[in-house]
Design an enzyme around this catalytic site. Structure first.
Site, PDB file in Angstrom:
ATOM      1  N   LYS A  27     -10.211  15.137 -34.841  1.00 43.81           N
ATOM      2  CA  LYS A  27      -9.725  16.520 -34.784  1.00 43.81           C
ATOM      3  C   LYS A  27     -10.674  17.455 -35.522  1.00 43.81           C
ATOM      4  CE  LYS A  27      -5.197  16.703 -34.918  1.00 43.81           C
ATOM      5  NZ  LYS A  27      -3.946  16.455 -35.664  1.00 43.81           N
ATOM      6  N   ARG A  99      -3.249  19.458 -41.290  1.00 44.14           N
ATOM      7  CA  ARG A  99      -3.196  18.534 -40.148  1.00 44.14           C
ATOM      8  C   ARG A  99      -3.888  17.215 -40.447  1.00 44.14           C
ATOM      9  NH1 ARG A  99      -5.527  21.891 -35.154  1.00 44.14           N
ATOM     10  NH2 ARG A  99      -4.216  20.428 -33.986  1.00 44.14           N
ATOM     11  N   GLY A 108       0.519  11.773 -32.699  1.00 42.91           N
ATOM     12  CA  GLY A 108       1.876  11.861 -33.242  1.00 42.91           C
ATOM     13  C   GLY A 108       2.214  10.826 -34.293  1.00 42.91           C
ATOM     14  N   MET A 110       0.706  10.365 -37.327  1.00 38.51           N
ATOM     15  CA  MET A 110       0.605  10.819 -38.708  1.00 38.51           C
ATOM     16  C   MET A 110       1.171  12.238 -38.808  1.00 38.51           C
ATOM     17  SD  MET A 110      -2.980   9.179 -39.861  1.00 38.51           S
ATOM     18  CE  MET A 110      -3.856   9.936 -38.547  1.00 38.51           C
ATOM     19  N   ARG A 345     -10.000  16.747 -27.382  1.00 36.68           N
ATOM     20  CA  ARG A 345     -10.427  15.348 -27.551  1.00 36.68           C
ATOM     21  C   ARG A 345     -10.549  14.716 -26.180  1.00 36.68           C
ATOM     22  NH1 ARG A 345      -4.645  13.901 -30.135  1.00 36.68           N
ATOM     23  NH2 ARG A 345      -3.408  14.165 -28.282  1.00 36.68           N
ATOM     24  N   HIS A 463       6.115  13.087 -26.375  1.00 30.37           N
ATOM     25  CA  HIS A 463       5.832  11.819 -27.042  1.00 30.37           C
ATOM     26  C   HIS A 463       6.046  10.639 -26.100  1.00 30.37           C
ATOM     27  CE1 HIS A 463       6.970   8.309 -29.526  1.00 30.37           C
ATOM     28  NE2 HIS A 463       5.907   8.679 -30.205  1.00 30.37           N
ATOM     29  N   SER A 784     -19.086 -27.741 -18.490  1.00 32.99           N
ATOM     30  CA  SER A 784     -18.082 -26.693 -18.644  1.00 32.99           C
ATOM     31  C   SER A 784     -17.445 -26.874 -20.017  1.00 32.99           C
ATOM     32  CB  SER A 784     -17.038 -26.794 -17.534  1.00 32.99           C
ATOM     33  OG  SER A 784     -16.024 -25.860 -17.768  1.00 32.99           O
ATOM     34  N   CYS A 851     -14.186 -22.754 -19.443  1.00 39.02           N
ATOM     35  CA  CYS A 851     -12.965 -22.705 -18.654  1.00 39.02           C
ATOM     36  C   CYS A 851     -11.731 -22.664 -19.541  1.00 39.02           C
ATOM     37  CB  CYS A 851     -12.903 -23.874 -17.684  1.00 39.02           C
ATOM     38  SG  CYS A 851     -12.856 -25.466 -18.506  1.00 39.02           S
ATOM     39  N   TYR A 871     -21.394 -18.617 -16.455  1.00 40.58           N
ATOM     40  CA  TYR A 871     -20.129 -18.038 -15.993  1.00 40.58           C
ATOM     41  C   TYR A 871     -19.013 -18.227 -17.017  1.00 40.58           C
ATOM     42  CZ  TYR A 871     -18.496 -22.783 -14.945  1.00 40.58           C
ATOM     43  OH  TYR A 871     -18.118 -24.082 -15.055  1.00 40.58           O
TER      44      TYR A 871
HETATM   45  P1  ADP Z   1      -0.798  15.890 -33.770  1.00 38.28           P
HETATM   46  O1  ADP Z   1      -1.988  15.114 -34.190  1.00 38.28           O
HETATM   47  O2  ADP Z   1       0.478  15.194 -33.993  1.00 38.28           O
HETATM   48  O3  ADP Z   1      -0.968  16.478 -32.395  1.00 38.28           O
HETATM   49  P2  ADP Z   1      -1.522  18.461 -34.807  1.00 38.28           P
HETATM   50  O4  ADP Z   1      -2.232  18.532 -36.090  1.00 38.28           O
HETATM   51  O5  ADP Z   1      -2.371  18.597 -33.600  1.00 38.28           O
HETATM   52  O6  ADP Z   1      -0.695  17.128 -34.775  1.00 38.28           O
HETATM   53  O7  ADP Z   1      -0.428  19.603 -34.851  1.00 38.28           O
HETATM   54  C1  ADP Z   1       0.845  19.583 -34.269  1.00 38.28           C
HETATM   55  C2  ADP Z   1       1.081  20.812 -33.458  1.00 38.28           C
HETATM   56  O8  ADP Z   1       0.918  22.005 -34.228  1.00 38.28           O
HETATM   57  C3  ADP Z   1       0.111  20.931 -32.294  1.00 38.28           C
HETATM   58  O9  ADP Z   1       0.788  21.392 -31.169  1.00 38.28           O
HETATM   59  C4  ADP Z   1      -0.871  21.964 -32.783  1.00 38.28           C
HETATM   60  O10 ADP Z   1      -1.456  22.657 -31.708  1.00 38.28           O
HETATM   61  C5  ADP Z   1      -0.021  22.876 -33.645  1.00 38.28           C
HETATM   62  N1  ADP Z   1      -0.857  23.495 -34.665  1.00 38.28           N
HETATM   63  C6  ADP Z   1      -1.616  22.861 -35.578  1.00 38.28           C
HETATM   64  N2  ADP Z   1      -2.304  23.739 -36.332  1.00 38.28           N
HETATM   65  C7  ADP Z   1      -1.984  24.963 -35.890  1.00 38.28           C
HETATM   66  C8  ADP Z   1      -2.396  26.283 -36.250  1.00 38.28           C
HETATM   67  N3  ADP Z   1      -3.282  26.495 -37.225  1.00 38.28           N
HETATM   68  N4  ADP Z   1      -1.867  27.311 -35.569  1.00 38.28           N
HETATM   69  C9  ADP Z   1      -0.964  27.086 -34.581  1.00 38.28           C
HETATM   70  N5  ADP Z   1      -0.543  25.893 -34.195  1.00 38.28           N
HETATM   71  C10 ADP Z   1      -1.053  24.827 -34.833  1.00 38.28           C
HETATM   72 MG    MG Z   2      -2.476  17.503 -31.761  1.00 34.23          MG
END
Ligand code: ADP
Ligand code: MG
Ligand code: MG
Length: 895
Positions: A27, A99, A108, A110, A345, A463, A784, A851, A871
């Protein structure tokens, strides 16, 4: 200079970039990459605290390395200056999100906390400054809820109860209908509840909030669901070492109808089709989409409502794909008509989508064939070979409901309503469909065992959908026709169902059926055929030098198959049969009865008479296999297991039944059983040892092989039949058995007027055989490696008993891998290398393969390639994955 722990991004520039994933996490690295030139996308500014800090944090017993506090303070200062607002400012506060993000995405799993920086005073400033008190109070109540739950461990339900109570009190359905006053009431109740739960006031100091959130994110690396996720996805904690923490300025999708939040995929992650796919929620924050609380609208609706935004995000889609050369999963937010990118990503995808995108991107000249082959994990191919509904049964079935086709494949099972039930019922051998409103990360174990997942809310990016696709489990979501009437009952399209009732779901079409629809296996065709064709080309063209200095060309994938599996092996593209286990061919009647009679024979004459009865039956099976394989190699192993496996008489009832079936006295069976019983049958009277004591057994089998081949030959069928002798420990065994076999073949040739020749080879499955491979090679046309037995005897581990200790070995890291799953390079690999060197010293072109069950394991396949085997042979179902894994081994070795 002290270690740099913190990296800035924003204002069109960044300290880091995409290459820094191991330090900044996926990220953080991609936010930096998007922020700076040449992409220069609109990314809110922020900073990322590196994964090194996460490692230090755990090393120091949940403490931060020295100097981090000062470094963070200075970057927060820079963020405040860049953004023009201050954290905690009472008039115009900066709000941030905190984040998580590891080097490999764990969606989702962490924690992330939004809207941080709000307190009783700054909420008023925000309301005033934005002229939108409802928004400010909504943000505050969200923050208390998220921070309280995620950082402080207050039960999520306690917050939901308060909202539900206020809503029902006022007769409101949707969260979006709550007024400012109601939100204020909720905040007051939240804070009171928080105080009761935690024994202290909700923190008002933004610095305390921020460090609390940073600690929570680092802490979430070791939460149970993240640990389970890493285990299920084979994420190695020595490679993916922790999470980074990104602190960035908040932008708001919940400021009214020109605001919103979305998740987009540059191609369809479910089918792989090259069309833009996005889901958008108006007037909402990001977590609303991911949590599946509301069902979002499709991208086409956004195109109508906010065409400029649609155009902008579409352009970004193209630019990101062109930059990353891969399908992108993007999070974005629109704040009052202005677009912000929050994440990108390489998107997760189903197996079918992975193959389709790989094939399409080669056609689009975006990637090479080699890159395409590296894009798909061998395991993912299983999803293309997933069961589908039986076409006939499907035709007569009527869907009760239809919703989003979130993860393809057909599933049929009994309804359960909780993940725990799913796990329990699965243990009891039942097949289940998990039916829920939405799923949360806590449901992951139940989702894993379910045949399918059905949810009543949430979109394709919820999710449930994301996780199901990752697991290859069929999923239908956002099915509003699923209505929960109680804890243990639902209606689907108006029809009542309770726990345990059968339903079927089709994750490819989104259909839900209230009945059992039988499922059938699939085959290799279309894009998959093209794709695996490339894999075959790469392996065929490969050349390498073995550790002993020999040059080896090509690397084939064969199958372990008998008469019933051979057609599937052929369909899945096996280059031949590397192991046909003749004993498996005796499991069917009437062969089994004759075989058992042969085993209990008292005299050679009796034994020969019973063998004579089996001969035509074996011959017929061999002929069938030769015909099925259309001239590809068919390697037939002569009888291998100890004979007692076929005489089961350990209880009086079994003995009685067997005596009746074979037409002998029970006493006789008991006597034979006692004779055959061995202390350690795996090292007992088996394999070629049987042929040394009873030569007539192998003689019959060789005759059946020769006659079957002669028949095929006379019919003009192509054939390439090889005879394999198991359990060889000394060349003298092979020398003697080979001479006997050649005599039988000569007789058949003479009788039938043909001149067939067969390669006769040896299995190498004991250290002694490897150590004397030069002598064995004088009598063997091929080797083999039976890696199951070779692993047993090299380790001295009994495969039938090692389950008692292997988990402790792995948990305590006494062994890093289960040697029966992944070939042990240091020990068993050395044995194979020794046999390769000694064998090829005698015969330069000695053909070598394995095998054992390792033949289907990607890491083991790579080792076999390195050691110079010609093989691998594995179960038919693993053949497509092995064809790919073999090609990947070649490509990686050439890099
Ligand atoms: P995950 O890894 O679980 O997707 P994220 O860190 O991406 O967690 O964040 C969860 C949600 O919050 C995502 O939908 C993300 O776009 C939103 N979000 C994170 N940071 C911001 C921000 N600075 N402004 C607005 N929305 C945010
Ligand atoms: Mg995210
Ligand atoms: Mg063996």
């Amino acid at each position: 200079m002290a270690t740099k722990y913190v990296y800035f991004f924003g204002n069109g520039d960044a300290d880091g970039d995409e290459s820094m994933r191991p330090i900044l996490g996926g990220k953080g690295a991609n936010l930096a990459q998007m922020a700076k030139a040449p992409l220069s996308l609109p990314v809110p500014p922020g900073f990322t605290i590196s994964i090194d800090v996460c490692q230090e944090y755990y090393k120091l017993g949940k403490k931060y390395p020295e100097g981090l506090d000062k470094e963070v303070a200075s970057y927060l200062d820079r963020l405040e200056k860049t953004f023009g607002k201050k954290l905690g400012d009472e008039n115009d506060p900066l709000l941030v999100s905190v984040r998580s993000g590891a080097a490999e995405s764990m969606p989702g799993m962490m924690d992330t906390i939004l809207n941080l920086g709000l307190n009783d005073k700054s909420v008023l400033g925000l309301a005033n400054k934005t002229n939108n008190p409802r928004f400010a109070w909504d943000a505050y109540r969200r923050f208390i809820q998220m921070y309280g739950n995620v950082a402080m461990g207050v039960d999520h339900d306690k917050f939901e109860e308060i909202i539900a109570e206020v809503k029902s009190h006022r007769g409101i359905k949707e969260d979006t209908e709550l007024t400012t006053e109601e939100l204020q009431e909720i905040v007051t109740k939240y804070k009171a509840m928080y105080k009761k739960e935690k024994g202290e006031d909700f923190p008002q100091d933004p610095q305390v909030q921020m460090w609390g959130a940073i600690g929570a994110v680092f802490g979430s690396w070791m939460n149970e669901r993240a640990i389970i996720y890493r285990k299920l996805n084979n994420i190695d904690e020595n490679v993916i070492k922790g999470t980074a923490v990104t602190v960035m300025a908040m932008v708001f999708g919940n400021m009214g109808d020109t605001s919103g939040t979305g998740v987009a995929f540059s191609r369809d992650p479910s089918t792989g089709e090259n069309h833009f796919m996005a889901e958008y929620l108006i007037n909402a924050q990001g977590e609303d989409v991911v949590a599946g609380i509301r069902t979002p609208m499709d991208i086409s609706a956004l195109e109508k409502q906010q065409p400029e935004i649609f155009k902008e995000i579409s352009t970004i889609r193209d630019r990101l794909e062109a930059h990353y050369h891969d399908m992108q999963d993007m999070e974005f937010t629109v704040q009052e008509g202005k677009l912000f990118m929050l994440q990108c990503r390489n998107g997760k995808r189903t197996g079918p989508a992975a193959v389709k995108m790989a094939v399409d991107m080669v056609a689009e000249k975006m990637i090479t064939k080699e890159e395409a082959l590296l894009r798909v994990k061998p395991d993912q191919l299983d999803q293309l070979l997933h069961p589908q509904f039986e076409a006939k049964a499907l035709k007569s079935a009527k869907p009760l409901a239809s919703a989003l086709n979130a993860s393809p494949g057909a599933g049929c099972g009994q309804i359960v309503f909780t993940a725990d039930e799913a796990v329990e019922w699965d243990k009891a051998g039942k097949k289940v469909i998990l039916v829920r409103k939405e799923t949360s990360p806590d449901d992951i174990a139940g989702m894993y065992v379910a045949q399918g997942i059905l949810t009543s809310t949430g979109g394709r990016t919820s999710h449930a959908a994301v996780v199901a696709r990752g697991m290859g489990t069929p999923c239908v979501c956002g099915c509003s026709d699923v209505v929960f009437t109680s804890k243990d009952a639902v209606t689907i399209g108006g029809k009542k169902f309770k726990k345990g009732d059968f339903i079927s779901i089709d994750g490819s079409t989104g259909n839900v059926y209230g009945e059992v629809i039988p499922v059938t296996p699939a085959s290799v065709s279309g894009d998959l055929e093209t794709f695996l064709g490339w894999a075959d080309e790469v392996r065929a063209a490969s050349v390498r030098t073995t550790p002993s200095g020999k040059t080896v060309k090509g690397f084939d994938v064969l199958a372990n198959a008998e008469q019933n599996e051979a057609p599937q092996a052929f369909r899945f593209g096996a280059a031949g049969i590397g192991l046909c286990r003749t004993e498996h061919m005796f499991f069917e009647e009437p062969k089994l009865t004759s075989f058992q009679k042969m085993i209990i024979s008292d005299t050679t004459e009796e034994r020969k008479a019973n063998l004579a009865a089996i001969l035509p039956l074996q011959q017929k099976d061999f002929y069938g296999i030769i015909k099925t394989m259309e001239g590809r190699a068919v390697t037939i192993r002569l009888l291998d297991p100890p004979l007692n496996e076929f005489v089961q008489a350990e209880t009086p009832d079994l003995a009685k039944a067997l005596a009746k079936k074979l037409g002998v006295k029970v006493d006789f069976i008991n006597k034979k059983y006692a004779e055959l019983n061995e202390h350690n049958p795996m090292l007992g009277h088996r394999g070629c040892r049987l042929a040394i004591t009873y030569p007539e057994i192998y003689e019959m089998q060789v005759e059946a092989i020769a006659r079957a081949t002669a028949k095929a030959d006379k019919e003009g069928l192509k054939h390439d039949v090889r005879i394999m002798i198991p359990n060889v420990t000394t060349f003298a065994e092979l020398k003697q058995i080979r001479a006997q076999a050649e005599a039988v073949i000569a007789n058949v040739n003479k009788e039938l007027g043909v001149s067939l020749k067969f390669q006769i080879g040896s299995m190498i499955e004991f250290p002694r055989a490897a150590a004397t491979a030069d002598k064995i090679a004088e009598y063997a046309d091929f080797f083999s490696f039976g890696t199951n037995d070779l692993t047993q005897t090299t380790f001295g581990f009994s495969r039938d008993d090692y389950s008692k200790f292997i988990d402790s070995y792995l948990d305590q890291k006494v062994l890093l891998q289960d040697p029966f799953k992944t070939l042990d390079e240091d020990g068993v690999g050395v044995m194979i290398g020794l046999a390769e060197e000694k064998g090829r010293k005698v015969k330069t072109d000695l053909h070598l393969g394995i095998c054992g069950e390792h033949g289907g394991d990607p890491a083991s396949i790579a080792l076999c390639y390195k050691l110079g085997l010609n093989y691998v042979s594995c179960s038919p179902f693993r053949v497509p994955a092995a064809r790919l894994a073999g090609a990947q081994a070649v490509i990686k070795a050439n890099k």
